[in-house]
Design a protein around this motif. Structure first.
Motif, PDB file in Angstrom:
ATOM      1  N   VAL A 179     -48.835 -45.924 -25.352  1.00 20.22           N
ATOM      2  CA  VAL A 179     -49.718 -45.413 -26.395  1.00 20.22           C
ATOM      3  C   VAL A 179     -50.736 -44.420 -25.858  1.00 20.22           C
ATOM      4  N   ASP A 180     -51.153 -44.580 -24.635  1.00 20.48           N
ATOM      5  CA  ASP A 180     -52.086 -43.624 -24.040  1.00 20.48           C
ATOM      6  C   ASP A 180     -51.397 -42.949 -22.868  1.00 20.48           C
ATOM      7  N   PHE A 264     -47.513 -43.108 -29.104  1.00 14.38           N
ATOM      8  CA  PHE A 264     -48.100 -43.363 -30.415  1.00 14.38           C
ATOM      9  C   PHE A 264     -47.595 -42.323 -31.413  1.00 14.38           C
TER      10      PHE A 264
ATOM     11  N   GLY B 220     -51.212 -50.188 -30.439  1.00 17.50           N
ATOM     12  CA  GLY B 220     -52.181 -49.120 -30.555  1.00 17.50           C
ATOM     13  C   GLY B 220     -53.108 -48.959 -29.380  1.00 17.50           C
ATOM     14  N   SER B 221     -53.784 -47.833 -29.355  1.00 21.11           N
ATOM     15  CA  SER B 221     -54.725 -47.506 -28.297  1.00 21.11           C
ATOM     16  C   SER B 221     -56.022 -48.287 -28.505  1.00 21.11           C
ATOM     17  N   GLU B 222     -56.915 -48.173 -27.542  1.00 27.15           N
ATOM     18  CA  GLU B 222     -58.213 -48.842 -27.656  1.00 27.15           C
ATOM     19  C   GLU B 222     -58.971 -48.331 -28.886  1.00 27.15           C
ATOM     20  N   ILE B 224     -57.746 -47.202 -31.688  1.00 27.88           N
ATOM     21  CA  ILE B 224     -57.160 -47.746 -32.911  1.00 27.88           C
ATOM     22  C   ILE B 224     -57.546 -49.217 -33.084  1.00 27.88           C
TER      23      ILE B 224
END
Lengths: 383, 383
Positions: A179-180, A264, B220-222, B224
């Motif tokens: 996601v990152d 993502f 999801g990312s931090e 999100i």
């Protein structure tokens, strides 16, 4: 799509000489339907691929229907990873799952993952590629744990193809594993995607696009801008064929062979596309069944509608590649039918036959070595 | 789509009493076609909206064709922002552009932006909303410079609608104004989107979804994850109707009324959708013209195909809202034809009539006040 995957690459490099036999380990229990789908798919696949051999992995009961399949070996696993199992369950509890045992077929007896014809201490691995329709998170986690990543690769990525207007495929990665992403990860994706397309589609210098947003807006985040620089450098050095920035619509235009993005964004664009295609198909169905007259028109339109449907049939290009691991793992859609699962087997076959693993390693080394500030692989990578 | 925008909201709040007349400033020079498209669109719009008045902004020559339009005032601007003009050119060089002058109609003589019936020192603003088909980057920059952001809003956002399987619309924001968003920005988008849907679609408690990726992957990312927490808190406090996480396919399923995402993801999903829809339409056309027999079938299928086409016709929902500014600005697609531009005028009309600006301000204040660590507006916001 009229152009299927090419089995023979253009300008074969000596180390890319196709394997004469290709062994694929199949997680027969994975997916929504398990052996009811995977075994008929294996049978159809074997019929069409005389140079293929299969290692079928499943429970005793699950593999009962495999009797009589030619060029096939059975390996019994006592557990099954379900579609709902948490990653932790697949990883820590179910150590004898068909998924894990199938992946383990890619390792030599002493832990080396190569081709089954690669010399290794104690003998070659049992299979050249593995296919599973099990849940993505579990599959990635188990594959990563069992196989480890290739030297120089920080993060494995998931790559799939989408049809385009050129009646070819656009390969997109990453689709959700990460996601990152840092700019360096995106560069690694570009290199791995290039190796994949070279192996499976027979395009030795595939064009790579970096997914970005419209010119009107501020052009991308800092990560994307820096990734653009890295990709340009790698392009200038001849390590990849970098086209430049592309936008979402370029995926379906077929502007480039490979579109690189973080997981993502890739996951969102994949799911959005599935949702839109499914809505449009449903609207067409509704309009052609709205009235007796419309149903009559549907009869006349059937051949054209069928050709249309087959042209964009996602079952034809089922089979996402998990790239960056010390072994070739392909993920089928969980809801795949036998035809779709057979496509995934065929993609894994093409990738293994054309030595995708060797190609990724050959490409990643020089690319990373040319990068400013490049250091040797981290302990985890070298594990 | 069979359900058009509702002109009258359910449960009207006293401060939401619809405007009796609505004045719209039109940048007649914007877009690929300028007055050739905008003026016929204005004529058709005026015919259907007896309570509407227009302020047409353009060059002397550009507005020549506007003679005879009822309920219309002309304002001459000497310059035109082209579709290729850089943001800096629109902002600093062309200070008398039709785009800028049209936006300036939303300000009172002393700089207040409100409704044209809002009491203001020196008189009300000349218009309640502004519509332009000019380039997005320039429009956002000029609008932001001329109007400033609302108190409590850090970043304006672009919102548009997409058709869904429920034969309604899903509102999506942001679509490209902000490539890097904090969780707080995503919360602001949720609040502004809720106000928009309440005003334009007449749904007072629209459901908000946070765009995220499949359960299989790490969720999801931090950013999100934290945004999810903020949205849940705002939902629990009754400031928004928060549904939870949604995925890309939910946009077309119609799972929620509003989907919130950062501008990078929003732009990618919009462009990807456009590319896919255009490819599928082209494939249908090709299959129905492939042979004389297919062409004959196309004749029979024409009524159904036409209904299908009209159902997903993007011209019907043209008109993206620039939210978070001290004035209502709507952006038409640059390539819009008269029918599409008229849709953008109608969307701006509905928003202004149902007091979108008041609604955004009423919602944003309490939401932000309830947030931990909330501080008053920054100097730029208070400008």
């Amino acid at each position: 799509m009229r152009l299927g995957p090419a089995s023979t690459p253009v300008n074969p490099h000596p180390s890319h000489a196709p394997l004469t036999t290709v062994r694929i380990a199949v997680d027969c229990m994975g997916g929504d339907h398990g052996p009811a789908v995977t075994l008929p798919a294996c049978r159809a696949f074997l019929d069409k691929h005389p140079a293929a051999e299969l290692v079928l992995v499943g429970t005793e009961a699950g593999l009962a229907g495999a009797a009589g399949l030619p060029r096939t070996r059975r390996v019994i696993a006592t557990e099954v990873v379900t579609m709902d199992d948490a990653v932790e369950v697949a990883l820590r509890k179910k150590r004898d799952s068909s998924m894990r045992v199938a992946i383990a077929q890619l390792k030599g007896p002493h832990g080396e993952a190569g081709g089954h014809d690669t010399p290794a201490v104690g003998g070659p691995p049992a299979a050249d590629a593995c296919v599973s329709a099990g849940n993505t998170g579990a599959l990635m986690a188990v594959a990563r744990y069992v196989l480890k990543t290739l030297p120089g690769i920080d993060r494995p990525a998931i790559a799939t193809v989408m049809p385009n207007r050129q009646d070819r495929y656009t390969t997109v990665l990453d689709l959700g594993a990460n996601v990152d992403c840092t700019p360096e990860h995106l560069l690694q994706f570009a290199v791995m995607g290039s190796a994949l397309v070279a192996a499976v589609e027979g395009r030795e210098e595939p064009a790579v696009g970096l997914l970005n947003i419209g010119e009107e807006a501020i052009k991308g985040s800092e990560t994307i801008k820096r990734a653009g620089e890295l990709l340009r450098q790698a392009g200038a050095a001849g390590h990849i064929n970098f086209f430049g920035n592309v936008e979402g619509n370029d995926i379906y235009k077929g502007t480039v062979d490979i579109v690189v993005c973080d997981g993502f964004v890739g996951n969102v664009l994949l799911k959005t596309s599935e949702g839109l295609a499914s809505m449009l198909t449903e609207f067409i169905r509704q309009e052609f069944t709205r009235s007796p007259l419309a149903k009559l028109a549907a009869l006349a339109a059937m051949p054209a509608l069928k050709r249309f449907k087959s042209r964009v049939d996602p079952r034809r290009y089922n089979g996402a590649a998990l790239l960056g691991l010390r072994g070739l793992v392909f993920k089928s859609h969980g809801s795949a039918d036998a035809y779709a699962f057979e496509s995934a087997l065929a993609r894994a076959y093409d990738a293994a036959r054309n030595r995708l693993l060797v190609r990724v390693q050959e490409r990643i080394g020089p690319t990373l070595a040319a990068m400013p500030g490049f250091t040797t692989a981290s302990p985890q990578q070298a594990a």
